[in-house]
Design a protein around this motif. Sequence first.
Motif, PDB file in Angstrom:
ATOM      1  N   ASP A   1      -9.886   5.565   6.929  1.00 27.46           N
ATOM      2  CA  ASP A   1     -10.138   7.234   6.664  1.00 27.46           C
ATOM      3  C   ASP A   1      -8.652   7.668   5.722  1.00 27.46           C
ATOM      4  O   ASP A   1      -8.971   8.664   5.326  1.00 27.46           O
ATOM      5  N   LEU A   2      -7.612   7.725   6.465  1.00 30.67           N
ATOM      6  CA  LEU A   2      -6.600   8.857   5.693  1.00 30.67           C
ATOM      7  C   LEU A   2      -6.056   7.822   4.822  1.00 30.67           C
ATOM      8  O   LEU A   2      -6.085   9.008   3.618  1.00 30.67           O
ATOM      9  N   ILE A   3      -6.253   6.962   4.548  1.00 30.47           N
ATOM     10  CA  ILE A   3      -6.082   6.019   3.228  1.00 30.47           C
ATOM     11  C   ILE A   3      -7.041   7.247   1.986  1.00 30.47           C
ATOM     12  O   ILE A   3      -7.008   7.962   1.005  1.00 30.47           O
ATOM     13  N   VAL A   4      -7.854   7.197   2.225  1.00 32.26           N
ATOM     14  CA  VAL A   4      -9.433   7.043   1.633  1.00 32.26           C
ATOM     15  C   VAL A   4      -9.068   8.680   1.561  1.00 32.26           C
ATOM     16  O   VAL A   4      -9.390   9.563  -0.091  1.00 32.26           O
ATOM     17  N   ALA A   5      -9.265   9.727   2.512  1.00 30.32           N
ATOM     18  CA  ALA A   5      -8.930  11.124   2.448  1.00 30.32           C
ATOM     19  C   ALA A   5      -7.827  11.683   1.812  1.00 30.32           C
ATOM     20  O   ALA A   5      -7.687  12.434   0.347  1.00 30.32           O
TER      21      ALA A   5
ATOM     22  N   MET B   1       0.817  -0.935  -0.003  1.00 27.67           N
ATOM     23  CA  MET B   1      -0.059   0.043   0.074  1.00 27.67           C
ATOM     24  C   MET B   1       1.143   1.182  -0.111  1.00 27.67           C
ATOM     25  O   MET B   1       0.482   2.283  -0.857  1.00 27.67           O
ATOM     26  N   GLU B   2       1.739   1.179   0.692  1.00 26.52           N
ATOM     27  CA  GLU B   2       2.641   2.406   0.673  1.00 26.52           C
ATOM     28  C   GLU B   2       3.118   3.047  -0.102  1.00 26.52           C
ATOM     29  O   GLU B   2       3.551   3.804  -1.202  1.00 26.52           O
ATOM     30  N   GLY B   3       3.821   1.136  -1.328  1.00 28.76           N
ATOM     31  CA  GLY B   3       4.398   1.902  -2.632  1.00 28.76           C
ATOM     32  C   GLY B   3       3.671   2.493  -3.617  1.00 28.76           C
ATOM     33  O   GLY B   3       4.167   3.502  -3.788  1.00 28.76           O
ATOM     34  N   HIS B   4       2.316   2.100  -3.447  1.00 30.06           N
ATOM     35  CA  HIS B   4       1.375   2.897  -4.247  1.00 30.06           C
ATOM     36  C   HIS B   4       1.393   4.238  -3.988  1.00 30.06           C
ATOM     37  O   HIS B   4       1.644   5.336  -4.944  1.00 30.06           O
ATOM     38  N   ILE B   5       0.934   4.485  -2.091  1.00 29.73           N
ATOM     39  CA  ILE B   5       1.034   6.046  -2.366  1.00 29.73           C
ATOM     40  C   ILE B   5       2.503   6.797  -3.027  1.00 29.73           C
ATOM     41  O   ILE B   5       2.332   8.133  -2.752  1.00 29.73           O
ATOM     42  N   ARG B   6       4.035   6.272  -2.656  1.00 25.01           N
ATOM     43  CA  ARG B   6       4.814   6.761  -3.041  1.00 25.01           C
ATOM     44  C   ARG B   6       5.205   7.219  -4.381  1.00 25.01           C
ATOM     45  O   ARG B   6       4.730   8.222  -5.085  1.00 25.01           O
ATOM     46  N   ALA B   7       4.639   6.114  -5.010  1.00 26.87           N
ATOM     47  CA  ALA B   7       4.258   6.508  -6.457  1.00 26.87           C
ATOM     48  C   ALA B   7       3.506   6.991  -6.649  1.00 26.87           C
ATOM     49  O   ALA B   7       3.706   8.209  -7.992  1.00 26.87           O
TER      50      ALA B   7
ATOM     51  N   GLY C   1      -5.830   5.588  -5.316  1.00 21.56           N
ATOM     52  CA  GLY C   1      -6.814   4.549  -5.247  1.00 21.56           C
ATOM     53  C   GLY C   1      -6.086   3.279  -4.875  1.00 21.56           C
ATOM     54  O   GLY C   1      -7.724   2.477  -4.248  1.00 21.56           O
ATOM     55  N   HIS C   2      -5.614   2.688  -5.513  1.00 20.59           N
ATOM     56  CA  HIS C   2      -5.008   1.460  -5.507  1.00 20.59           C
ATOM     57  C   HIS C   2      -4.980   0.902  -3.911  1.00 20.59           C
ATOM     58  O   HIS C   2      -5.881  -0.092  -3.944  1.00 20.59           O
ATOM     59  N   PRO C   3      -4.209   1.100  -2.603  1.00 20.35           N
ATOM     60  CA  PRO C   3      -4.490   0.457  -1.450  1.00 20.35           C
ATOM     61  C   PRO C   3      -5.560   0.369  -1.047  1.00 20.35           C
ATOM     62  O   PRO C   3      -5.907  -1.114  -0.686  1.00 20.35           O
TER      63      PRO C   3
ATOM     64  N   ARG D   1      -0.988  13.944 -13.214  1.00 18.12           N
ATOM     65  CA  ARG D   1      -1.903  14.076 -11.733  1.00 18.12           C
ATOM     66  C   ARG D   1      -3.390  12.909 -12.327  1.00 18.12           C
ATOM     67  O   ARG D   1      -3.037  12.165 -10.868  1.00 18.12           O
ATOM     68  N   ALA D   2      -3.166  12.572 -12.827  1.00 12.74           N
ATOM     69  CA  ALA D   2      -4.180  11.582 -13.340  1.00 12.74           C
ATOM     70  C   ALA D   2      -4.047  10.323 -12.840  1.00 12.74           C
ATOM     71  O   ALA D   2      -4.446   9.201 -12.838  1.00 12.74           O
ATOM     72  N   ALA D   3      -3.338   9.873 -12.784  1.00 10.18           N
ATOM     73  CA  ALA D   3      -1.530   8.470 -12.709  1.00 10.18           C
ATOM     74  C   ALA D   3      -1.621   8.409 -11.476  1.00 10.18           C
ATOM     75  O   ALA D   3      -1.504   7.341 -11.182  1.00 10.18           O
ATOM     76  N   ALA D   4      -0.862   9.820 -11.003  1.00 12.80           N
ATOM     77  CA  ALA D   4      -1.066   9.903  -8.907  1.00 12.80           C
ATOM     78  C   ALA D   4      -2.234   9.045  -8.796  1.00 12.80           C
ATOM     79  O   ALA D   4      -2.849   8.298  -7.411  1.00 12.80           O
TER      80      ALA D   4
END
Length: 293
Positions: free
Chosen positions: A131-135, A83-89, A107-109, A99-102
Motif C-alpha cells: 500500500d505504501l509503494i502504491v500510494a 524495488m528500492e533502487g527503482h524508487i531511488r531512481a 511504478g515498477h516495484p 516527472r514522466a520518467a519518475a
Amino acid sequence: MRRVTFRRVTTLTSLAALAAAGTVTTAAGQGGSAGVADDGTLVIAQLQAEGEGQAIEGEGEGGEGTAASLEGDVAFLHDIGFMEGHIRAGLALYRAGDRAAAVTHMGHPIKEKYDAVAERLERLGEGHQRDLIVALAEAAEAGAEPSEIEAQAEAVFGEFAEVRERFPAADRLAALVALTRTAAEEYAEALGEGRVSDLHEYQDAWGFLQAVAAEARALGESGSQAVHEAAEEILEQLGATEAAFGNLQGEGAFEADPSILYGAAARMELAALALADDASAEGVRAEGEGEGD
C-alpha cells in the motif's frame, strides 16, 4: 599471506569456466566470482560483458540474469533492494523535474517485483508495504509536491530497512553483491555502440547502486568490526563505479563500460565471502528479532 590476482572473464564463462578447466576451486558465494588456484592464489574474476555494452542472453527487464540464480534469503533481500533502487531512481528524477520518467520508475516495484516478495512480507507482518509503494506511485503520477514524494519515499525506505535488520549481515552483504551485478546487467543493456541507447536501463543501474550504497552505509554502523569493514569495502567499490555514469539523462563525460560495474561486484564479493562464516555476522539484526522468515 595469500597472494591475490585478478582475472578478467566474461559473464558467460565467469569463474565457473576456470573451475571446470581445473584452474581454480570456487569459493562459496552468489555468482561464483572468487576462487582459490592450485598454488593457493586467491583469484578474483573481474566480470565483463561479451563485447562493449552487449547484453547477455537471458538478462533483461526485472533483473532476470542474476536474480534467476539466487535462492532463499539472499534472493528476497536482492528483490527488496531491486524495488528500492527503482524508487531511488524515480525520486532523483522527480526532484530533477523529469516527472514522466519518475512515474515510470516508481511504478515498477509493483509491476516487476512485488509478487516475488509478497508472500514473505506477509509472513513477516509487512504486507502493508504494498500500500505504501502504491500510494507513492499514485502521488507521483498525480504530480504531488516534491517534498511530499520525498517523505513518502523515505517512509518506504525505512520499512525496507526494518525488514533487512531481521537478517544476518552475511546474507545482506551477499544481496548487495547480487544487486550490483543486476545493476551491471542493466547497464550493459543500456549501451549501444559505446553510448547510452536505453536511458531507462541506465537509470535503473544508477538507482540500484544507490540502494546498495544506502544499505552498505547502514551495515557500516554495525557494532561488528568485521561487518563494518566489509561495508566500507563495498562503499569503496561503489566509488569506483561513478566513472561509468554521467547525469541521469546519460549526458556528460563518463566511461561507457559495463566491466567497471562487473569488476566492482567481483571485488565486493571478496569482502562478502570473507564474512560469510564469521559468527559475529549472525548477530547483526534488530534487537529482539529472530531469523528473517
